[in-house]
Design a protein around this motif. Structure first.
Motif, mmCIF file in Angstrom:
data_model
loop_
_atom_site.group_PDB
_atom_site.id
_atom_site.type_symbol
_atom_site.label_atom_id
_atom_site.label_comp_id
_atom_site.label_asym_id
_atom_site.label_seq_id
_atom_site.Cartn_x
_atom_site.Cartn_y
_atom_site.Cartn_z
ATOM 1 N N ALA A 236 -32.402 -16.374 3.088
ATOM 2 C CA ALA A 236 -31.740 -14.814 2.946
ATOM 3 C C ALA A 236 -30.479 -14.734 2.089
ATOM 4 N N MET A 237 -29.821 -16.063 1.700
ATOM 5 C CA MET A 237 -28.820 -16.194 0.955
ATOM 6 C C MET A 237 -29.106 -15.558 -0.498
ATOM 7 N N LEU A 238 -30.483 -15.876 -0.616
ATOM 8 C CA LEU A 238 -30.758 -15.377 -2.329
ATOM 9 C C LEU A 238 -30.565 -13.878 -2.341
ATOM 10 N N SER A 239 -30.848 -13.195 -1.271
ATOM 11 C CA SER A 239 -30.984 -11.719 -1.729
ATOM 12 C C SER A 239 -29.141 -11.026 -1.718
ATOM 13 N N LEU A 240 -28.429 -12.050 -1.088
ATOM 14 C CA LEU A 240 -27.089 -11.762 -1.419
ATOM 15 C C LEU A 240 -26.692 -12.220 -2.795
ATOM 16 N N ALA A 241 -27.040 -12.927 -3.250
ATOM 17 C CA ALA A 241 -26.708 -13.546 -4.550
ATOM 18 C C ALA A 241 -26.897 -12.890 -5.752
ATOM 19 N N VAL A 242 -28.556 -12.920 -5.709
ATOM 20 C CA VAL A 242 -29.314 -12.724 -7.046
ATOM 21 C C VAL A 242 -28.729 -11.050 -7.526
ATOM 22 N N PRO A 243 -28.960 -9.996 -6.459
ATOM 23 C CA PRO A 243 -28.414 -8.751 -7.031
ATOM 24 C C PRO A 243 -26.964 -8.866 -7.621
ATOM 25 N N PHE A 244 -26.129 -9.577 -6.822
ATOM 26 C CA PHE A 244 -24.572 -9.699 -7.225
ATOM 27 C C PHE A 244 -24.601 -10.319 -8.712
ATOM 28 N N LEU A 245 -25.452 -11.273 -9.085
ATOM 29 C CA LEU A 245 -25.491 -11.819 -10.203
ATOM 30 C C LEU A 245 -25.837 -10.997 -11.317
ATOM 31 N N VAL A 246 -27.021 -10.227 -11.101
ATOM 32 C CA VAL A 246 -27.779 -9.554 -11.995
ATOM 33 C C VAL A 246 -26.714 -8.243 -12.477
ATOM 34 N N ARG A 247 -26.148 -8.050 -11.527
ATOM 35 C CA ARG A 247 -25.308 -6.891 -11.798
ATOM 36 C C ARG A 247 -24.144 -6.873 -13.188
ATOM 37 N N TYR A 248 -24.022 -8.412 -13.073
ATOM 38 C CA TYR A 248 -23.160 -8.727 -14.273
ATOM 39 C C TYR A 248 -23.777 -8.863 -15.706
ATOM 40 N N LEU A 249 -25.195 -9.028 -15.474
ATOM 41 C CA LEU A 249 -25.934 -9.546 -16.499
ATOM 42 C C LEU A 249 -26.943 -8.205 -17.107
ATOM 43 N N MET A 250 -26.741 -7.580 -16.262
ATOM 44 C CA MET A 250 -27.977 -6.145 -16.886
ATOM 45 C C MET A 250 -27.120 -4.802 -16.730
ATOM 46 N N PRO A 251 -27.335 -3.885 -17.382
ATOM 47 C CA PRO A 251 -27.049 -2.538 -17.339
ATOM 48 C C PRO A 251 -27.306 -2.050 -15.740
ATOM 49 N N SER A 252 -26.679 -0.886 -15.340
ATOM 50 C CA SER A 252 -26.605 -0.720 -13.748
ATOM 51 C C SER A 252 -27.734 0.156 -13.502
ATOM 52 N N ASP A 253 -28.536 0.665 -14.344
ATOM 53 C CA ASP A 253 -29.695 1.680 -14.036
ATOM 54 C C ASP A 253 -30.703 0.803 -13.284
ATOM 55 N N PHE A 254 -31.368 1.474 -12.480
ATOM 56 C CA PHE A 254 -32.417 0.853 -11.280
ATOM 57 C C PHE A 254 -33.349 0.130 -12.013
ATOM 58 N N ARG A 255 -33.846 0.415 -13.028
ATOM 59 C CA ARG A 255 -35.037 -0.216 -13.772
ATOM 60 C C ARG A 255 -34.728 -1.532 -14.216
ATOM 61 N N SER A 256 -33.564 -1.681 -15.002
ATOM 62 C CA SER A 256 -33.394 -2.706 -15.531
ATOM 63 C C SER A 256 -32.710 -3.680 -14.485
ATOM 64 N N GLU B 127 -18.285 11.542 -12.180
ATOM 65 C CA GLU B 127 -17.754 9.951 -11.761
ATOM 66 C C GLU B 127 -19.376 9.410 -11.250
ATOM 67 N N SER B 128 -20.080 10.040 -10.705
ATOM 68 C CA SER B 128 -21.486 9.522 -10.370
ATOM 69 C C SER B 128 -22.265 9.311 -11.205
ATOM 70 N N ALA B 129 -22.225 10.235 -12.343
ATOM 71 C CA ALA B 129 -23.015 9.964 -13.516
ATOM 72 C C ALA B 129 -22.573 8.751 -14.529
ATOM 73 N N ARG B 130 -20.974 8.430 -14.244
ATOM 74 C CA ARG B 130 -20.796 7.379 -15.116
ATOM 75 C C ARG B 130 -21.173 6.184 -14.196
ATOM 76 N N ALA B 131 -21.219 6.211 -12.877
ATOM 77 C CA ALA B 131 -21.357 5.137 -12.262
ATOM 78 C C ALA B 131 -22.850 4.654 -12.460
ATOM 79 N N LEU B 132 -23.633 5.716 -12.570
ATOM 80 C CA LEU B 132 -25.036 5.401 -12.540
ATOM 81 C C LEU B 132 -25.512 5.079 -14.165
ATOM 82 N N ARG B 133 -24.944 5.334 -14.962
ATOM 83 C CA ARG B 133 -25.116 5.175 -16.713
ATOM 84 C C ARG B 133 -26.618 5.322 -16.817
ATOM 85 N N GLU B 134 -27.295 6.218 -16.159
ATOM 86 C CA GLU B 134 -28.890 6.560 -16.429
ATOM 87 C C GLU B 134 -28.933 7.934 -16.611
#
Lengths: 414, 424
Positions: B348-368, B16-23
């Protein structure tokens, strides 16, 4: 099974969230929970009674005047007034009687909303203001102050002082619609703002989720909208203070911190208390569904609960309650959150007992805070009940939490 | 029987965790186990396709960010509360002239002494062909653009670090009371100082950083106490953060509504929106310093930080001290947001929204995610700064924080709507 009942597990009487080995113990615990709810109710009633009869603004005058004899005299005087109101005699005490009732009911509504949202979203961080109700109320107030203030009948000679007789004559000359607008205009605007923002948040969420409402998206949308509206209001305040609109700023501040400072009449009771009580009854009747929802969305659906419909119903009713409470009684921010957690700590996670308990805890707490704000203690102000709540509330929460220190995560959430 | 059950639980959890990571680079053993269920070749092909996609997205966003930065450089610098004329745009040619002049005046003399004698001549030439004050305006704007870009990057990355370590998309550093602590610091500064950041930047930085850090320390300390010594429960921290934030909020509201007069409140609002902080060399220096000591470690740890997705126990099973990593991530994130808020106001609103948006646009490994957050955070904050240049109501410029929070909504709706098929 038999072996188990021979050796029943030891159960701490204080923690109803334990699992029970036998049905007898379960029944016993249910009785204990019911007893705790009853205790909460009695405590809330006692607080309301005390708020009625204790003297207000007692430390405001010099200590010389304030002797125990004076204290008891004032209490007896208040008691007389209360008796006169309760027997239908009316009199000078009516005003204070209404104020305390409105306060207790608003607190109850907020407490119930807090517990209901926490159940419906299955999230301990949910609170009445999660969906942006407070921000919506503030937005409505802003729109009223900016645009709608001059609309409708204006009192003749406002700005100059007029006698009470003149004011009464003017009010008597209005037709019912105008009268309603004069009395409840800003409260209506505030309520409309609440519904607008909550509606937008819910509509966007369900549009995006194709009818499915995701917890996280709802809460994030609520936060984002609330943050935006707060920023806009803050900027407007700045603009007015720079540009000579000080009276507008004063008015905005007054509406937001309006906590129980109005003079209440009997018709206010009809407009405020009756709808809230109806809403509360409906939520309390539907409370068993919330217990099922706490198993998780899919599990609840497999047990025959229509998750989305339950959520929509709960949100609609709770928004109505909260909107009325905060538009008429002021923005009391933290009460829903704190009373939901307090009552969960007192009676445990079963919504059958949790919701009544949170009604009592919320009502009692707001009555207490309202009394504190009127007590005339240093740095208190009758306008500041909402603010006092968000300063006192966290300490109360920490006290409750620190009591169960070292037992890991808070409660049985997660 | 019992041990068998345990084993099965262990394996499924890893999968499960490996799938969640996709890394798959950072985590060899898990990928080998996943290999049992997904065929290795397919996984490899998927990874490669994903990598290509990621590269394309990153290049697109990089170009967009560069374009926006260029646009921002073409505007003159104007503080929040100065009564300058709004809406001026310098032609790109003139702006480039300014930068050439800057190069000639500062960099070139280092290498060629003869040029030094020409500086006065060049300045005179420049002022004949261009409007007065343009050189200062443009160079100030360049500095401001650089700082804003850095702040956008730090805000977005701080949000990413918090959301990754709490495993909760609601988590932001402001949940630990950073932004409310900063607001309290601003109140104290409005009382102690004379209300202008540029006249007393040291005191400003002391108040803002002191109160912001104090709020975070209190939350961390209390949550450690409540979770019971060695255990470090993320959930308690989130809940306590909410409570402490509420407390700070209450105190702030009380002081603003019942203690301050309007004059002091105006000063406070100016300070809270970081009125002229961007202009101040000390604030600029501190931001640059914080940028170096926070973003660089985060960049170096980008592979390791994948592992904070594991809980403490799981991490220990696999020989990783994920608790330590998580603590590091939290400290870095909080510091980043503190520095950003101190230099450009309540964004501070930016740090709520931007990572949330990036999660839709990029794969979920930390580097991207890291790359995407850096780019989009920078671009978004720069766009807000450009809009701010034209958002002049009366004589007052709308603060960046207000524009950020207004702009966030449509952007947010759009991106969530993009990813609605993927939403679970």
């Amino acid at each position: 099974m038999a072996a188990k009942s021979d050796k029943p597990r030891r159960i701490k009487a204080r923690n109803p969230a334990n699992t029970y080995a036998t049905s007898e113990q379960a029944r016993h615990s249910a009785r204990a929970e019911a007893r705790r709810v009853l205790v909460c109710g009695v405590a809330a009633l006692v607080l309301v009674l005390l708020a009625w009869i204790l003297p207000t603004y007692m430390f405001e005058h010099s200590m010389m005047r304030f002797t125990p004899a004076v204290f008891f005299d004032v209490m007896a005087y208040n008691l007389d007034g209360l008796a006169s109101v309760l027997t239908g005699g009316g009199g000078w005490f009516e005003n204070r009687f209404m104020a305390v009732v409105v306060c207790a009911i608003s607190g109850a509504a907020l407490g119930l909303t807090g517990s209901t949202y926490q159940g419906a979203f299955n999230n301990p961080l949910a609170a009445p203001k999660t969906l942006g109700v407070m921000a919506g109320g503030a937005l409505g107030a802003l729109i009223f102050v900016l645009l709608l203030q001059g609309v409708g009948p204006q009192m003749p000679g406002s700005g100059t002082s007029i006698t009470k007789g003149q004011a009464d004559a003017w009010i008597a000359s209005l037709d019912p619609l105008e009268w309603f607008w004069v009395n409840y205009g800003e409260c209506l605007c505030s309520m409309a703002g609440c519904f607008l923002v909550v509606g937008i948040v819910i509509a966007l969420t369900s549009l995006i989720g194709r009818g499915r409402m995701s917890n996280i998206i709802v809460i994030i949308f609520g936060q984002v909208f609330a943050g935006t509206i707060t920023a806009i209001i803050s900027f407007c305040r700045y603009y007015f203070t720079r540009d000579g609109g000080i009276d507008m700023v004063d008015q905005l501040r007054e509406i937001e911190n309006y906590t129980m400072i109005r003079t209440y009449y009997f018709h206010d009771l009809l407009v405020i208390v009756a709808p809230i009580v109806v809403c509360m009854v409906v939520v309390l009747l539907l409370r068993n569904r919330l217990t099922l929802l706490s198993f998780g969305e899919h599990e609840a659906a497999s047990m025959g609960v229509n998750v989305n419909r339950t959520r929509y119903i709960m949100i609609a009713i709770c928004t109505l309650m909260t909107a009325i409470a905060i538009s008429f009684a002021g923005h009391v921010a933290f009460l829903g959150f704190i009373s939901a957690h307090l009552s969960r700590r007192i009676v445990g996670p079963d919504f059958k007992y949790l919701l009544p308990a949170s009604v009592f805890v919320g009502g009692g707490l707001l009555t207490l805070i309202q009394y504190l704000s009127q007590s005339g203690l240093p740095y208190t102000s009758p306008y500041a009940a909402g603010v006092i709540c968000s300063i006192v509330g966290p300490f109360l929460f920490l006290l409750v939490v620190l009591k169960q220190r070292g037992k890991g995560s808070l409660g049985e959430w997660k | 029987m019992v041990s068998g059950n345990k084993d099965r639980g262990y394996v499924s959890r890893i999968i499960e965790s490996a799938r969640a990571l996709r890394e798959r680079d950072a985590f060899e053993p898990a990928s080998r186990m996943v290999g049992d269920t997904i065929s290795a070749a397919r996984a490899k092909a998927e990874t490669r396709a994903q990598g290509k996609d990621t590269r394309r997205v990153v290049i697109a966003f990089g170009l967009a960010t560069a374009f926006i930065a260029l646009l921002s450089l073409c505007l003159p610098y104007r503080g929040i509360d100065t009564m300058g004329s709004g809406g001026t745009i310098y032609p790109l040619g003139d702006v480039l002239d300014c930068y050439r002049l800057w190069f000639d005046l500062t960099i070139a003399p280092l290498f060629d002494n003869t040029l030094y004698n020409l500086t006065t001549l060049k300045l005179a030439q420049f002022s004949q062909t261009h409007e007065g004050g343009m050189y200062t305006m443009v160079t100030n704007r360049a500095m401001a653009t650089a700082i804003v870009a850095v702040c956008g990057m730090m805000l977005a990355v701080s949000g990413l670090l918090f959301q990754a370590s709490f495993r909760n998309p609601l988590a932001t550093p402001s949940m630990l009371g950073v932004s409310d602590g900063v607001t309290l610091g601003c109140i104290v500064f409005a009382w102690l100082g004379n209300g202008s950041i540029s006249e007393d930047p040291g005191l400003y930085l002391l108040c803002v950083y002191g109160f912001g850090a104090a709020a975070v320390v209190v939350v961390l300390f209390l949550s450690r106490g409540i979770s019971g010594g060695a255990r470090y429960n993320v959930f308690d921290m989130l809940l306590l953060g909410t409570v402490i934030t509420q407390l700070l909020n209450g105190v702030n509201a009380f002081v603003q509504n019942f203690v301050m007069d309007y004059g002091t409140w105006q000063l406070f609002y100016n300070v809270q929106q970081a009125g002229d902080a961007l202009h101040d060399p000390l604030v600029q220096g501190v931001v640059a310093g914080v940028f170096v000591i926070t973003v660089v470690p985060a960049l170096m740890l980008r592979f390791r930080l994948n592992l904070i997705a594991f809980s403490n126990d799981e991490g220990r099973m696999m020989g990783v001290r994920s608790g330590l990593l998580r603590g590091l991530a939290l400290v870095l994130g909080a510091t980043m947001q503190l520095a950003a808020i101190a230099s450009i106001g309540q964004v501070a609103m930016l740090s709520l929204a931007v990572p949330f948006l990036v999660r839709y646009l990029m794969p979920s490994d930390f580097r991207s995610q890291f790359l995407g957050n850096c780019l989009i955070g920078t671009a978004l904050l720069l766009v807000c700064m450009i809009i701010q240049h034209f958002a002049l109501i009366g004589i007052i410029t709308v603060p960046v924080g207000t524009i950020v929070s207004i702009l966030i909504i449509p952007f947010f709706v759009w991106v969530i709507a993009l990813g609605r098929g993927r939403w679970s």
